[in-house]
Write an enzyme that holds these catalytic residues in place. Structure first.
Site, mmCIF file in Angstrom:
data_model
loop_
_atom_site.group_PDB
_atom_site.id
_atom_site.type_symbol
_atom_site.label_atom_id
_atom_site.label_comp_id
_atom_site.label_asym_id
_atom_site.label_seq_id
_atom_site.Cartn_x
_atom_site.Cartn_y
_atom_site.Cartn_z
ATOM 1 N N THR A 133 0.820 -1.206 0.000
ATOM 2 C CA THR A 133 0.000 0.000 0.000
ATOM 3 C C THR A 133 0.858 1.262 0.000
ATOM 4 O OG1 THR A 133 -1.544 1.245 1.379
ATOM 5 C CG2 THR A 133 -0.095 -0.239 2.537
ATOM 6 N N ASP A 134 0.252 2.367 -0.458
ATOM 7 C CA ASP A 134 0.943 3.669 -0.378
ATOM 8 C C ASP A 134 1.013 4.187 1.059
ATOM 9 O OD1 ASP A 134 -1.764 4.272 -0.065
ATOM 10 O OD2 ASP A 134 -1.828 5.807 -1.638
ATOM 11 N N GLU A 135 0.198 3.577 1.962
ATOM 12 C CA GLU A 135 0.149 4.107 3.330
ATOM 13 C C GLU A 135 1.469 3.937 4.071
ATOM 14 O OE1 GLU A 135 -3.333 3.476 5.609
ATOM 15 O OE2 GLU A 135 -4.635 3.571 3.863
ATOM 16 N N TYR A 159 -2.143 -0.405 10.927
ATOM 17 C CA TYR A 159 -2.237 -1.119 9.640
ATOM 18 C C TYR A 159 -1.017 -0.797 8.777
ATOM 19 C CZ TYR A 159 -3.388 -1.649 4.687
ATOM 20 O OH TYR A 159 -3.326 -1.941 3.346
ATOM 21 N N LYS A 163 2.000 -3.262 7.369
ATOM 22 C CA LYS A 163 2.312 -3.451 5.944
ATOM 23 C C LYS A 163 3.773 -3.056 5.677
ATOM 24 C CE LYS A 163 -0.032 -4.590 2.978
ATOM 25 N NZ LYS A 163 -0.363 -5.945 2.444
#
Ligand code: NAD
Ligand code: DAU
Length: 352
Positions: A133-135, A159, A163
Site C-alpha cells: 500500500t501507499d500508506e 495497519y 504493511k
C-alpha cells in the site's frame, strides 16, 4: 504451471483471480482464510471451472502452504492476504501483526523452502509478488510531491506499520536469500466486491439504508483513487515483466478530497435510485469525530511503472464510480450476505 493467489477471496484478490482466468487459461489456486473480509461468493462465477481451485487456510500455516506449492507446481505467488482496514487496526492492532507480519514471514519461509527445490527455468522464472500500500509512506502536505518509490517509509497507523514491516521482510528475503520477489505499493482501490467498511461502499450502503454518511473530521483528506481493474492489470504487468527485487508504485493520478467523493456518490444515487421524499442523499452527510492519526493526503507518482513497464490507468474516475454505484445497486443481495452479524457489531462499535 499454476499461480497461487493468497487472499483471493477478498476485494482485490477476487477481482484479480476472475480477471486472470478471463485473460488466460493458466490455472489458479486461491488460498484464503475466509476472515470476515473474505467471501466465496466473490468467486462464484468460477464454480465448476476446472482452472480454479480454492483452499481454505492461512498464509501463516507453513505446512499447508508448502503442500499447496508442491502439489500444484506453482510458478508464482501473488500475496493479497492481509488485514486491510485502518479503523480496525486502530481499535485492535494485534491481528494486523499476526497476519500481515507473522503471516508474511511464514509465507516467505514456505516459499523460500519451495524455491530451493526448483532448478533450471522453473527456478529462474519463479516470482513472489507482495501486494502493498501507499500508506507505508505516511502522509503528504497539500503541496508536497507525490510518493515515489524512493520515499522513506513513515507509517502512521497500526495497519500501515504492519504493511511496512511486511514489505521490509520481503525485501530482506531478496537481499539475504536471493528470493525473486516483487513489491507493489498501490493507492486506494474502488470497484465491485469491496467490503462495505471502506468509504465508497459504506457510503452507498448507508445512503440506501437511510443512515448517516459519516465523514471523518473536515472531509478534506485526499486519496488517489484507482479502479480495482486497473490495479489488477498493473499487477499482471509487474508479474510478467519486472526484474526480481523491483518495487513499483501504482496509482490513479486521481486525487480527490473525501467530501467530494461522497458528494459524487450522492449525485449518482439521486439520478439512479432517487430517495422517496425527492431530497438528495447529500442530506444524510454527517461530520463525525476524526480518525486518530488520520493521514491528510496520499498521492502516487507512478512514473516508474509507466516508463519501465508501459502501464497506465485506463478507467476514468467518474465512469468507474458510476459503474461501481450501479454494481452495488444491482448486487444488494451480495451486500446483504456479507453484512452479517459480525459486520453489524463492527458498525455499532465504530460509529456508535
Ligand atoms: P480485503 O480485506 O478485502 O481482503 C483480504 C483477504 O485476505 C480476505 O479474503 C481475507 O479472508 C484474507 N486473509 C486475511 N488473513 C488471511 C490469512 N492469514 N491467510 C489467508 N488469507 C487471509 O483486502 P483488499 O482490500 O482486497 O486488499 C488486498 C491487499 O491489497 C492487502 O494486502 C492490502 O493491504 C492491499 N492494498 C489494498 C488497497 C485497497 O484500497 N483496498 C490498496 C493498496 C493495497
Ligand atoms: O491507500 C491505500 C489504502 O486504502 C489501503 O492500503 C487500505 O487497505 C484501504 O483500506 C484504504 O485505506 P483508507 O484508510 O484510505 O480507506 P478507507 O476507505 O477506510 O477511507 C478512505 C478515506 O475516507 C479516509 O481518509 C478515511 C475516510 N473515511 C472512511 C470511512 C470508513 C471517512 O471519512 N468516513 C468513514 O466512515
Amino acid at each position: 504451471m499454476t499461480i497461487l493467489v493468497t487472499g483471493g477471496a477478498g476485494f482485490i484478490g477476487s477481482n484479480f483471480v476472475i480477471d486472470w482466468l478471463r485473460q488466460c487459461d493458466e490455472p489458479v489456486v486461491t488460498l484464503d482464510a475466509l476472515t470476515y473480509a473474505g467471501n466465496l461468493a466473490n468467486l462464484s462465477e468460477l464454480s465448476g471451472d476446472a482452472r480454479h481451485r480454492f483452499v481454505r487456510g492461512s498464509i501463516g500455516d507453513a505446512p499447508l502452504v508448502d503442500r499447496v506449492l508442491r502439489q500444484n507446481t506453482v510458478r508464482a505467488v501473488v500475496n493479497f492476504a492481509a488485514e486491510s482496514h485502518v479503523d480496525r487496526s486502530i481499535s485492535g492492532p494485534a491481528p494486523f501483526f499476526e497476519t500481515n507480519v507473522m503471516g508474511t514471514l511464514s509465507l516467505l519461509e514456505a516459499v523460500r523452502a519451495y524455491h530451493g527445490t526448483l532448478s533450471g527455468d522453473a527456478r529462474a522464472e519463479f516470482r513472489l509478488l507482495h501486494v502493498s500500500t501507499d500508506e507505508v509512506y505516511g502522509t503528504l502536505a497539500p503541496d508536497e510531491a507525490a510518493f515515489a518509490e524512493s520515499n522513506p517509509y513513515r507509517p502512521n497507523s497500526p495497519y500501515a506499520a504492519s504493511k511496512a514491516a511486511s514489505d521490509h521482510l520481503v525485501r530482506a528475503y531478496h537481499e539475504t536469500y536471493g528470493l525473486p520477489v516483487l513489491v507493489t505499493n498501490c493507492s486506494n482501490n474502488y470497484g465491485p466486491f469491496q467490503f462495505p467498511e471502506k468509504l465508497i461502499p459504506l457510503v452507498i450502503n448507508n445512503a440506501l439504508a437511510g443512515k448517516p454518511l459519516p465523514i471523518y473530521g473536515d472531509g478534506r483528506q485526499v486519496r488517489d483513487w484507482l479502479h480495482v481493474a486497473d490495479h489488477c492489470t498493473a499487477i499482471r504487468r509487474v508479474l510478467e515483466a519486472a526484474s526480481p527485487g523491483a518495487t513499483y508504485n501504482i496509482g490513479g493520478d486521481n486525487q480527490m478530497p473525501n467530501i467530494e467523493v461522497v458528494r459524487m456518490i450522492c449525485a449518482l444515487l439521486d439520478a439512479r435510485h432517487p430517495r422517496g421524499d425527492g431530497k438528495s442523499y447529500a442530506g444524510q452527510i454527517t461530520f463525525v469525530t476524526d480518525r486518530p492519526g488520520h493521514d491528510r493526503r496520499y498521492a502516487i507518482d507512478a512514473r516508474r511503472i509507466a516508463a519501465e513497464l508501459g502501464w497506465r490507468p485506463a478507467v476514468r474516475f467518474a465512469e468507474g464510480l458510476a459503474a461501481t454505484v450501479d454494481w452495488y445497486l444491482d448486487n444488494r443481495s451480495w451486500v446483504a450476505d456479507v453484512t452479517s452479524g459480525a459486520y453489524r457489531d463492527w458498525i455499532a462499535r465504530q460509529y456508535g
